[in-house]
Each structure stands twice: as C-alpha cells, then as structure tokens.
Design a protein around this motif. Structure first.
Motif, short mmCIF file in Angstrom:
data_model
loop_
_atom_site.label_atom_id
_atom_site.label_comp_id
_atom_site.label_asym_id
_atom_site.label_seq_id
_atom_site.Cartn_x
_atom_site.Cartn_y
_atom_site.Cartn_z
N ALA A 243 4.02 26.71 11.41
CA ALA A 243 5.46 26.53 11.53
C ALA A 243 6.13 27.78 12.10
O ALA A 243 7.03 27.69 12.95
CB ALA A 243 6.07 26.18 10.17
N GLY A 244 5.68 28.96 11.66
CA GLY A 244 6.27 30.19 12.18
C GLY A 244 5.97 30.38 13.66
O GLY A 244 6.85 30.79 14.43
N ALA A 245 4.74 30.07 14.08
CA ALA A 245 4.38 30.19 15.49
C ALA A 245 5.19 29.21 16.33
O ALA A 245 5.65 29.53 17.43
CB ALA A 245 2.89 29.94 15.66
N ALA A 246 5.39 28.00 15.79
CA ALA A 246 6.18 27.01 16.51
C ALA A 246 7.61 27.48 16.69
O ALA A 246 8.22 27.29 17.75
CB ALA A 246 6.15 25.67 15.76
N ALA A 247 8.17 28.11 15.67
CA ALA A 247 9.55 28.60 15.76
C ALA A 247 9.67 29.70 16.83
O ALA A 247 10.65 29.74 17.59
CB ALA A 247 10.00 29.13 14.39
N VAL A 248 8.67 30.57 16.91
CA VAL A 248 8.70 31.63 17.92
C VAL A 248 8.62 31.04 19.32
O VAL A 248 9.39 31.42 20.21
CB VAL A 248 7.54 32.62 17.69
CG1 VAL A 248 7.42 33.59 18.87
CG2 VAL A 248 7.75 33.40 16.39
N LEU A 249 7.72 30.09 19.53
CA LEU A 249 7.58 29.48 20.85
C LEU A 249 8.82 28.66 21.23
O LEU A 249 9.22 28.62 22.39
CB LEU A 249 6.33 28.59 20.90
CG LEU A 249 4.99 29.33 20.84
CD1 LEU A 249 3.83 28.35 20.88
CD2 LEU A 249 4.87 30.34 21.96
N ASP A 250 9.41 28.04 20.23
CA ASP A 250 10.66 27.29 20.47
C ASP A 250 11.75 28.24 20.93
O ASP A 250 12.49 27.96 21.90
CB ASP A 250 11.06 26.59 19.17
CG ASP A 250 12.32 25.74 19.34
OD1 ASP A 250 12.77 25.54 20.49
OD2 ASP A 250 12.86 25.27 18.32
N GLN A 251 11.84 29.39 20.29
CA GLN A 251 12.87 30.37 20.65
C GLN A 251 12.61 30.94 22.05
O GLN A 251 13.55 31.17 22.82
CB GLN A 251 12.90 31.50 19.62
CG GLN A 251 14.02 32.51 19.84
CD GLN A 251 14.06 33.56 18.75
OE1 GLN A 251 13.09 33.75 18.02
NE2 GLN A 251 15.18 34.24 18.62
N LEU A 252 11.35 31.15 22.41
CA LEU A 252 11.01 31.72 23.70
C LEU A 252 11.24 30.74 24.86
O LEU A 252 11.64 31.13 25.95
CB LEU A 252 9.54 32.16 23.73
CG LEU A 252 9.19 33.46 22.99
CD1 LEU A 252 7.68 33.64 22.97
CD2 LEU A 252 9.86 34.66 23.65
N THR A 253 10.99 29.46 24.61
CA THR A 253 10.98 28.48 25.71
C THR A 253 12.12 27.48 25.67
O THR A 253 12.45 26.88 26.70
CB THR A 253 9.66 27.68 25.69
OG1 THR A 253 9.60 26.89 24.48
CG2 THR A 253 8.46 28.61 25.75
N GLY A 254 12.69 27.26 24.48
CA GLY A 254 13.71 26.22 24.36
C GLY A 254 13.15 24.83 24.41
O GLY A 254 13.87 23.85 24.56
#
Length: 339
Positions: A243-254
């Motif tokens: 979940a944390g990795a997904a949140a980081v990638l979401d923030q980086l890519t939108g």
C-alpha cells in the motif's frame, strides 16, 4: 511527395440485422507497407477484410483496394489481391505441387505457365523438397507456407492475411514472419489481422486498433507505445509495504497503480517523460519502503492494447464466419472472367 494508398476506406459500415459490425471504419494503408489490424474478438476486423476482399458488401461507406472500388469494380479488385484466411485452404489429398497448380488454373493461368508459377512459389517458400508429398503429411508450418504461396499465385499488389499464424509453434510462426517481411520488401502491401500482438509489433509498419467497428487508435508501434508512457514496477519486501509503495507511485505519476500480492509487486503506467528509475527509488527510500527490485521500461503492445481498447465486446449475434478467402475470391474472379 504524394502518398499512394493501396487500401483506403471512408466511413465503412456493415450491419447484420440489428448488429452493427462496422461503425464508420476509416483506413489508409500506403503502398508497400504492412498494416496490422488489431482489436478484440467481435471488433469488426474480419468483417472489414470480407468487405475489402469483395466477399461481402458494405452497408454504407466507400472502400478502394489497389485503386478499385470494392462495390463498383469487384472483379478488378480480385485480380489485384491475394487473400489467406485463418485456416489453411490447401487440399490435404493433393501434393504441394498439385495444390499450387490447381490455384494457378483457378487464377486463369494455362499451359506451361501453370507449372512454372507453381515451381517458382515452391522454391521461394522453401518447399521444393516436399513438393511431391501429399499436403496432409506436411507440418503445420509447411502447410501455412503453402497456403501463403497459394495466395500469391497471381502476384497480388495487396495481400490480406487473416490470422496467418494461428495454432503454429514459434519456429513455424517465425517462418511465416520471414515470408511476410520478404513480400513487403518486394513491394507487396500487406493487411494483417492477428491476435498475436508480438506478431504485429514485429511486422507492422502501422497499426490500426479497431474497437466496436471503428478505428480507436492508429500509428506505428512506437507511436502507440509512446501514447501510454513507460511502465514502472517495483518489488517490495513484504505484503505490508504494498500500500505504501502504491501511494508513492500514485503521487509520482498521478495514475492508479496495480498491486500483485502474490508477486509482491506494484506497477503503474507513467506518462511523465521526465520520470526516471533513480527518482522512483529515491521517493520509495524517502518513504521508508524497502524495495527488492525496480524497473522502468517501455510498454508492450499488449499493454497498449489493453489501455486503448480494453476488454473485448460480447456481441449477441456475431458476423458470419468468413469463407476461405483465397479459394473463394479466386474462384469468383475466374467465373466472372469466363462469363
């Protein structure tokens, strides 16, 4: 420099009762190129091929093949094309040479020209040694090469290949790919329909993604891949970090990441051309997420397909299955010439 199109359609429509198989399909295939026609099952690819090879008439719209109107001058179209369907049209009880001589006669060749053309094609496709064996004893790859050779008896300006490598093993598929590449180099225009996206990626100069009877996207394989950006994937050290990795990638890519709990990976498509692998790794490290692996790569054509076209439709009443195009188109043209 003016582009000459071997296949051109404008607003092509086809209805089967209440079912609309084509809903305004536009195509523009330059001479001497390979065009991949891709789409989900039921998208309208085979219907388009049937219209362009004069096996069925459009409900509306207009199509030209080799400069001839498919409804106004069908005989001229047939004389200019070759076509190979999804399944081999060769006769298993005849030898390879006999099959090609039969197609040569159906195409209007006579006398010594029949044997000469059959022998030439057997040589071109590496089938001379097996020429006098009945086709039922040949391997699947050899039969498909023979089928492709039959579609070239008349030296067509445009060749239609409908799922040419269905059911073949990788070695046999590579043989067909080599033959198609050689044809394109010699100036034959090829319209290819296939469900093997690697095949389209390897062979096609341009691709048309068909969805619900229309061209949903067009371009070279590289152009279509560029439209959906790069694909980032990270492997994490434990399910609790997903979940944390997904949140980081979401923030980086939108973009919305995809989690795979079994593989412990998170993947996302990134449209930002400035996104780099070091930037991803630094962001994950700053968030305290332990990563065991990370990658950033161009998308595959499969990913392009799923992103731009999506899940296949489920038509209530699909279009009739195509007849064997090589035999049908050639025999029809021969009858018209005799008449």
């Amino acid at each position: 420099m003016t582009t000459t199109y071997a296949v051109l359609s404008e607003g092509l429509e086809k209805n089967y009762g209440e079912v609309r198989a084509l809903s305004g399909l536009d195509l523009a295939v330059p001479e001497g190129t390979v065009c991949g026609l891709l789409g989900p099952n039921g998208a309208g690819k085979t219907t388009a091929v049937r219209i362009l090879t004069t096996l069925t008439a459009p409900t509306a719209g207009r199509a030209l093949v080799a400069g001839h109107d498919v409804t106004g001058a069908p005989a001229a179209v047939r004389r200019a094309i070759g076509a190979t369907g999804q399944y081999a049209s060769v006769d298993g009880d005849l030898t390879g040479a006999e099959n090609l001589r039969l197609f040569a006669r159906l195409a209007g060749l006579r006398g010594r020209a029949v044997r000469a053309r059959a022998d030439e094609l057997l040589e071109d496709f590496g089938l001379t040694e097996a020429a006098d064996r009945v086709a039922s004893t040949w391997s699947g790859g050899m039969r498909r090469r023979l089928d492709l050779a039959a579609g070239l008896v008349t030296r067509p300006r445009v060749l239609f290949l409908d799922e040419p490598t269905t059911g073949l093993d990788p070695a046999a598929r590579e043989q067909i790919w080599t033959a198609v590449r050689d044809l394109a180099r010699e100036g034959t225009t090829v319209l290819l329909t296939t469900q093997y996206l690697e095949e389209a990626d390897r062979l096609a100069d341009d691709i048309v993604l068909v969805d619900h009877g229309r061209a949903a996207a067009t371009g070279t394989p590289a152009e279509l891949k560029a439209r959906i950006g790069a694909y980032a994937e990270v492997s994490v050290d434990g399910a609790g970090a997903l979940a944390g990795a997904a949140a980081v990638l979401d923030q980086l890519t939108g973009a919305l990441p995809t989690l795979d709990p079994e593989r412990l990976t998170v993947g996302v498509t990134a449209l930002d051309p400035g996104l780099t692998l070091p930037r991803i790794v630094r962001a994950l490290d700053a968030a305290g997420i332990a990563v065991t692996d990370a990658s950033l790569r161009p998308p595959t054509l499969d990913e392009v397909f799923l992103r731009l076209v999506g899940a296949p439709p489920a038509p209530k009443n699909p279009a009739p299955a195509p007849a064997t195009a090589t035999a049908t188109a050639t025999a029809t043209a021969t009858k018209e010439n005799v008449a």
